[in-house]
Enzyme design. Structure first.
Site, mmCIF file in Angstrom:
data_model
loop_
_atom_site.group_PDB
_atom_site.id
_atom_site.type_symbol
_atom_site.label_atom_id
_atom_site.label_comp_id
_atom_site.label_asym_id
_atom_site.label_seq_id
_atom_site.Cartn_x
_atom_site.Cartn_y
_atom_site.Cartn_z
ATOM 1 N N SER A 1 20.199 47.897 -26.203
ATOM 2 C CA SER A 1 21.552 48.204 -25.747
ATOM 3 C C SER A 1 21.696 48.204 -24.230
ATOM 4 O O SER A 1 22.805 48.118 -23.716
ATOM 5 C CB SER A 1 22.006 49.554 -26.303
ATOM 6 O OG SER A 1 21.288 50.617 -25.707
ATOM 7 N N LYS B 1 21.988 55.445 -21.631
ATOM 8 C CA LYS B 1 23.131 54.570 -21.327
ATOM 9 C C LYS B 1 23.458 54.711 -19.841
ATOM 10 O O LYS B 1 22.870 55.511 -19.125
ATOM 11 C CB LYS B 1 24.363 54.961 -22.149
ATOM 12 C CG LYS B 1 24.159 55.030 -23.660
ATOM 13 C CD LYS B 1 23.983 53.669 -24.305
ATOM 14 C CE LYS B 1 23.805 53.823 -25.821
ATOM 15 N NZ LYS B 1 23.494 52.518 -26.468
#
Length: 282
Positions: A42, A119
């Protein structure tokens, strides 16, 4: 000293050494740095599957999430930070706390699952976040985008989980070149970082066009750099995303890659990516 007493003394000294080492390691992990392996794609190509880094827990101060977690599925051990320090959960403040900055790469506890995620910090409290035609909008202004060719990787199983990458050039088959558009994105505070676009016909429309997300007070909006292949704040935590992330769930900031392996095991030395050792995270 008799031989028996000497043996007992030696055993006792060994036990003390092991206990001291465990206490030092526990304090190091609890208060300073936490090891973290990258399990998914990701955050490509900022972070690749198999990158190993230490999370700087001092960057934002300490909350219940700063306590260590111990997960060893093979022997059924699953002790989370909440099990150790859940009594402190729900506090509005952090010990020696400071605010995350836009563009930081952040490790945090998933609001409902309790797993550690990583993230990029995109939205601060009060921000309005939106995607329009694949371009990030912050408070009504589009970020600066620069094209940078393609990110190309081999289509194969990656890391211990054996995941295969998403490709914008379709089903290339095992061993083929998997391509994604690579761009640089510059955030309002000047942080410049790479992002990837994997597909233009994405069945999840929020990746290219979305509604407006208004970040609540005390919470944050985080996104993966691999924009079409990231479950992040664009999706609620109950729907395979993470939703808004409270400050207390943030563990720390990732600053530098220490080690990296492209194989299914870190012991496969022929798969080590020496060019990523000690690489700063941008």
């Amino acid at each position: 000293m008799s031989e028996e007493k000497g043996l007992l003394h030696g055993v006792w000294e060994t036990v003390k050494t092991v206990v001291y080492a465990l206490l030092i390691a526990g304090a190091f992990r609890t208060f300073l740095f936490q090891p973290f392996w990258i399990p998914s794609g990701s955050m490509k190509d900022t972070l690749l599957i198999g990158d190993f880094l230490f999370v700087n827990k001092m960057a934002y101060g300490y909350s219940y999430a700063s306590c260590p977690s111990i997960r060893i599925p093979a022997v059924g051990i699953d002790i989370s930070a909440e099990d150790f320090c859940g009594v402190f959960k729900g506090s509005d403040s952090r010990l020696f706390g400071s605010e995350p900055e836009r563009g930081d790469v952040v490790v945090f506890r998933h609001p409902t699952r309790g797993d550690d995620f990583i993230k990029r910090m995109i939205g601060l409290p009060g921000d309005r976040i939106q995607m329009i035609d694949g371009v990030l909008q912050i408070n009504g202004e589009a970020v600066i985008i620069e094209e940078d060719g393609f990110f190309i990787e081999t289509y194969e199983q990656q890391g211990p989980l054996g995941n295969t990458p998403m490709c914008m050039n379709g089903s290339v088959g095992i061993g083929g070149d998997c391509m994604k558009e690579r761009m640089y994105e510059t955030l309002p505070n000047g942080v410049r970082h790479a992002i990837l676009n994997a597909r233009d016909d994405n069945p999840r429309p929020f990746t290219d066009n979305s509604g407006v997300y208004v970040v609540p007070e005390g919470e944050y909006f985080l996104m993966g750099d691999n924009r079409d292949n990231s479950g992040d704040s664009r999706v609620p935590a109950t729907q395979r995303g993470v939703g808004f992330v409270p400050l207390e769930d943030i563990v720390g900031r990732a600053d530098r890659i220490m080690f990296s392996s492209a194989g299914r095991s870190m012991f496969a030395f022929w798969t080590w990516r020496s060019d990523r050792f000690f690489k700063a995270i941008e």
